[in-house]
Design an enzyme around this catalytic site. Structure first.
Site, mmCIF file in Angstrom:
data_model
loop_
_atom_site.group_PDB
_atom_site.id
_atom_site.type_symbol
_atom_site.label_atom_id
_atom_site.label_comp_id
_atom_site.label_asym_id
_atom_site.label_seq_id
_atom_site.Cartn_x
_atom_site.Cartn_y
_atom_site.Cartn_z
ATOM 1 N N LYS A 1 0.844 -1.206 0.000
ATOM 2 C CA LYS A 1 0.000 0.000 0.000
ATOM 3 C C LYS A 1 0.878 1.255 0.000
ATOM 4 O O LYS A 1 0.643 2.177 -0.774
ATOM 5 C CB LYS A 1 -0.904 -0.035 1.236
ATOM 6 C CG LYS A 1 -1.917 1.083 1.312
ATOM 7 C CD LYS A 1 -3.142 0.656 2.090
ATOM 8 C CE LYS A 1 -2.915 0.603 3.594
ATOM 9 N NZ LYS A 1 -2.879 1.935 4.225
ATOM 10 N N SER A 2 1.880 1.294 0.862
ATOM 11 C CA SER A 2 2.716 2.502 0.949
ATOM 12 C C SER A 2 3.411 2.786 -0.380
ATOM 13 O O SER A 2 3.477 3.933 -0.834
ATOM 14 C CB SER A 2 3.787 2.311 2.029
ATOM 15 O OG SER A 2 3.194 2.196 3.292
ATOM 16 N N ARG B 1 2.892 5.968 -3.226
ATOM 17 C CA ARG B 1 4.034 6.791 -3.635
ATOM 18 C C ARG B 1 4.294 6.693 -5.139
ATOM 19 O O ARG B 1 4.769 7.649 -5.757
ATOM 20 C CB ARG B 1 5.273 6.387 -2.831
ATOM 21 C CG ARG B 1 5.192 6.839 -1.361
ATOM 22 C CD ARG B 1 6.066 6.013 -0.463
ATOM 23 N NE ARG B 1 6.199 6.515 0.903
ATOM 24 C CZ ARG B 1 5.332 6.274 1.890
ATOM 25 N NH1 ARG B 1 4.252 5.544 1.654
ATOM 26 N NH2 ARG B 1 5.529 6.757 3.101
ATOM 27 N N LYS C 1 -4.616 5.211 14.803
ATOM 28 C CA LYS C 1 -4.670 4.624 13.453
ATOM 29 C C LYS C 1 -6.116 4.646 12.965
ATOM 30 O O LYS C 1 -6.924 5.408 13.477
ATOM 31 C CB LYS C 1 -4.105 3.198 13.494
ATOM 32 C CG LYS C 1 -2.613 3.152 13.818
ATOM 33 C CD LYS C 1 -1.790 3.717 12.682
ATOM 34 C CE LYS C 1 -0.319 3.766 13.009
ATOM 35 N NZ LYS C 1 0.450 4.470 11.987
ATOM 36 N N ARG D 1 -7.627 -3.765 9.320
ATOM 37 C CA ARG D 1 -6.674 -4.721 9.911
ATOM 38 C C ARG D 1 -7.276 -5.443 11.120
ATOM 39 O O ARG D 1 -6.896 -6.564 11.435
ATOM 40 C CB ARG D 1 -5.374 -4.016 10.278
ATOM 41 C CG ARG D 1 -4.712 -3.381 9.044
ATOM 42 C CD ARG D 1 -3.234 -3.148 9.226
ATOM 43 N NE ARG D 1 -2.739 -2.247 8.192
ATOM 44 C CZ ARG D 1 -2.448 -2.597 6.949
ATOM 45 N NH1 ARG D 1 -2.597 -3.836 6.550
ATOM 46 N NH2 ARG D 1 -2.012 -1.705 6.071
ATOM 47 N N ASP E 1 1.954 -1.475 11.680
ATOM 48 C CA ASP E 1 0.639 -1.856 11.158
ATOM 49 C C ASP E 1 0.273 -3.305 11.461
ATOM 50 O O ASP E 1 -0.846 -3.739 11.203
ATOM 51 C CB ASP E 1 0.613 -1.658 9.631
ATOM 52 C CG ASP E 1 0.618 -0.173 9.281
ATOM 53 O OD1 ASP E 1 0.234 0.641 10.141
ATOM 54 O OD2 ASP E 1 1.015 0.160 8.147
#
Ligand code: S3P
Length: 741
Positions: A328-329, A333, A649, A694, A622
């Site tokens: 995801k990160s 980006r 979060k 999550r 996470d």
């Protein structure tokens, strides 16, 4: 919204028994809401048919006769006939009757009523059901026509609230979704969404039909032509009325559209493929979103209205080889840097989850042409560091904190204003952590109360680089400031109190932008450019984590997770699980596009409780929800400290996990900055994920060792990071599925 119709009403009079009037009469007659449903129509054959088809109980020729003792009078005549009917009605004693109508434009009806009655009668409730079809006439009357269709009522300031409530309840009785709107707003909206498309369909068909070779054209006119022009089969008289009635609003939208058409013509003429692709990709996405809204599948809908429940059955073991979706990160980006780069960036393995899609949408809204995603492939046509355009409205970022925090950095330096909004969860998350340092660099940012979204970022500011010591270990804050640093005068340096994920630094270098990292400080200076590149997104270790824990706790498991990103700033979960005794091996280690990856092989193992080393906390930030599940299955006590960040979060992950674990009978105690968990047997039960993806997936994993089924509420947001979770879970042996009702 109105409740059920109050009492049995005496008489409904429907004036004009076409498709809409006939359907309204028939529907309410079948519901038995009125003692009598009476029709009025000029045409004797229509009157005869209306009775024969059960649309009304009887018909009257005389309007005056019919309206005597009426409770409700529905005017369903063509728009331009409305004035005449209203003039006639104004001469009669209508008693306490409620008047309403179904005209497709409202301003003209209100004007006509004022002209004939002297002022708008308070018991006249203007309305418009959006449920037409190309069919017309009383023969087409259909009692179900309005079910799940919108009906817009446009009451005025002095409309009698009781009359409004009554009309509202009648439409609800027919299954319609009733909304209230201001008259002018209604006419603008309908000019754009209904009147303009009809005008285009009529004119396209006419334009082609006029051409000498029209036979040829129509012979080869296939699906596209047929679909686009379906509405040109609508009633010409009715539409002629509508355009004359809603003249001003139609002209305004027609001028806007003509401008857009001219721009497209210009693009075709000059061979500007970029412009064409921009319009087409944006339109396609908008259309998909619209289809979801129509099918009531829009994710905003799902998140706010539906409690998607997962039911996880106890027991099972895992086997097989799987590749979880892209990181995801890194996906976020890739879109951000790809958009700011010069040239075309190809991305593979992109995560097609809602968070990353929100980032794509934001950049599309700022004029970047982005193709895909299709099977994880995305093509970003970069516009350069100074090529973003003002978006047409606020950028909606859904559930995605990463989008909001990183975007605020680069938007602080643009020439235009932007507003960033999100869903209920994102709207509660702290943004001062980025707003404050950005202000120190010269940005002008307004937040909601207590530094929460929405953020309004003022354009046209000159930013200056600075040295910033982050008070918390946050990759989002670091990345936000580095992105602002690309535009700030001089150098921007960010120092972190503990190592956090460094995907921004790595990817900036991948795009050819120099980043200097010395110890815990990363530095950029403005004045360089980003050059397009190729990005291969590895599988997300945060998604793999669910399977790492699942295979560890479920006896007899062995599973391989392919191509997982093992950037050392992300592998805390592997280290912690290994400290607990997990059997995880890294195979086939290699590097793709500046990020290390490996295949992770996991076998079940006897886990033991540990004191989690604090330096591993930011490296597994996470993964704690699922690590808590590992702890619940370990022998002995696990203690986590120094993890207060978990409280801000997508949910308060310490409290929400503690509540869920306790509901299953796990012994655990939340602390301000962590949790203490005593491993042991636990049962099934009912848990709430509070819309946190999550948490939902973690309790799915917990079921492998539960004594009974676990019902997990609020699971729709799993789609934000792991849209294929249920499929991969059942493929590997976790028995979780959406609860069928
Ligand atoms: C992320 C950083 C982390 C993480 C989030 C993604 C990123 O947030 O929790 O899911 O992509 O930079 P923080 O920076 O708030 O720790």
């Amino acid at each position: 919204m109105a409740d059920a119709v109050p009492v049995k009403l005496r008489r409904l009079v429907v004036v004009g028994l076409g498709l809409i009037g006939g359907s309204f009469a028939k529907g309410l007659r079948e519901k038995g809401v009125f003692e009598e449903v009476l029709g009025v129509d000029r045409d004797p054959e229509t009157r005869r048919l209306a009775v024969e088809l059960g649309v009304v109980d009887r018909c009257e020729e005389s309007l005056e006769q019919a309206c005597r003792e009426a409770d409700v009078i529905q005017l369903a005549v063509p728009i331009l006939a409305m004035e005449k009917v209203l003039a006639e009605l104004s001469r009669y004693d209508l008693g306490n009757a409620v008047l309403t109508d179904v005209g497709s434009a409202k301003g003209n009806v209100v004007r006509a009523a004022r002209a004939t009655f002297g002022s708008m009668p308070p018991r006249f409730v203007p309305g418009h059901p959006i449920a037409g079809s190309e069919q017309s006439g009383v023969e087409a009357a259909n009692a179900e026509l309005f079910r799940r269709h919108k009906v817009i009522l446009t009451p005025l300031a002095d409309t009698d609230p009781q009359a409004l409530a009554l009309v509202d309840s009648l439409w609800c009785e027919l299954g319609a979704d009733v909304e209230h709107m201001d008259v002018d707003h209604h006419d603008e909206v309908l000019a754009a969404t209904s009147h303009l498309p009809h005008l285009l369909a009529f004119t396209l068909v006419d334009s082609l039909a006029k051409r000498s070779e029209n036979l040829e054209i129509f012979r080869y006119a296939a699906g596209g032509f047929r679909d686009f022009t379906r509405i040109a089969g609508s009633d010409p008289v009715m539409w002629h009325d509508i355009f004359l009635a809603n003249r001003e609003a139609v002209l305004r939208i027609l001028d806007v559209f003509r401008g857009d058409l001219d721009a497209l013509r210009e693009a075709v003429d000059s061979g500007d493929g970029h412009q064409l692709l921009g319009v087409f990709t944006r339109a396609r996405v908008a259309r998909e979103h619209f289809s979801k809204i129509l099918a009531r599948r829009a994710y905003v809908d799902a998140m706010h209205n539906n409690d998607l429940i997962y039911l996880a059955q106890p027991g099972g073991s895992l086997s097989g080889r799987v590749r979880v979706p892209g990181d995801k990160s890194i996906s976020h980006r890739s879109i951000m840097l790809g958009s700011l780069a010069e040239g075309t960036t190809e991305v593979e393995g992109f995560l097609e989850g809602e968070d990353a899609l929100a980032t794509i949408q934001a950049f599309r809204d700022m004029g970047v042409v982005i193709e895909g995603p299709q099977h994880g492939r995305v093509t970003v046509h970069g516009v350069g560091l100074h090529g973003l355009k003002p978006p047409p409205g606020p950028l909606y970022l859904g559930n995605s904190g990463t989008s909001m925090r990183l975007l605020s950095g680069l938007l602080a330096a643009q020439s235009f204003d932007t507003t960033l909004t999100g869903d209920a969860s994102l709207s509660k998350r702290p943004m001062n952590r980025v707003a404050k340092p950005l202000r120190e660099m010269g940005a002008v940012i307004e937040t909601g109360p207590e530094g929460r979204p929405p953020l309004t970022i003022r354009g046209g500011q000159r930013l200056t680089g600075m040295n910033y010591e982050m008070p918390m270990a946050s990759a989002q804050v670091k990345s936000c400031l580095l992105l602002a640093g690309l535009y700030a005068a001089g150098e921007t340096a960010v120092t972190e109190p503990a190592p956090t994920r460094d995907h921004t630094e790595r990817m900036l270098r991948g795009f050819g932008y120099p980043v200097d990292v010395q110890g815990s400080t990363a530095r950029v200076e403005s004045g360089h450019k980003l050059s397009a590149t190729h990005i291969e997104v590895p599988a997300d270790i945060s998604s793999a984590a669910f399977f790492l824990v699942a295979a560890s706790i479920a006896e007899g498991s062995e599973i391989v997770l392919e191509h997982v990103g093992i950037n050392p700033t992300r592998t805390g979960v592997i280290d912690i699980l290994k400290l607990m005794g997990a059997d995880i091996t890294l195979e086939n280690q290699r590097e793709v596009g500046g990020e290390p990856v490996a295949d992770l092989c996991v076998r079940s193992a006897k886990l033991k409780g540990i004191d989690i080393p604090e330096d591993l906390v930011p490296l597994a930030i996470d993964e704690f929800p699922v690590l808590f599940v590992a702890a619940a299955n370990a022998e002995g006590r696990t203690v986590l400290r120094g993890a207060e960040e978990l409280r801000v979060k997508e949910s308060d992950r310490i409290q929400v996990m503690a509540d869920g674990l306790k509901a299953l009978g796990v012994k655990c105690e939340p602390t301000p900055d962590g949790i203490i968990i005593d491993g042991g047997a636990y049962g099934g039960g009912e848990v709430w994920s509070h819309g946190d993806h999550r948490i939902a997936m973690s309790f799915s994993v917990a079921s492998l060792r539960a004594g009974g089924p676990i019902r997990i509420h609020d699971c729709a947001n799993v789609a934000t990071s792991f849209p294929t979770f249920l499929g991969l879970a059942s493929q590997t042996g976790i028995r979780v599925a959406v609860e069928s009702n």
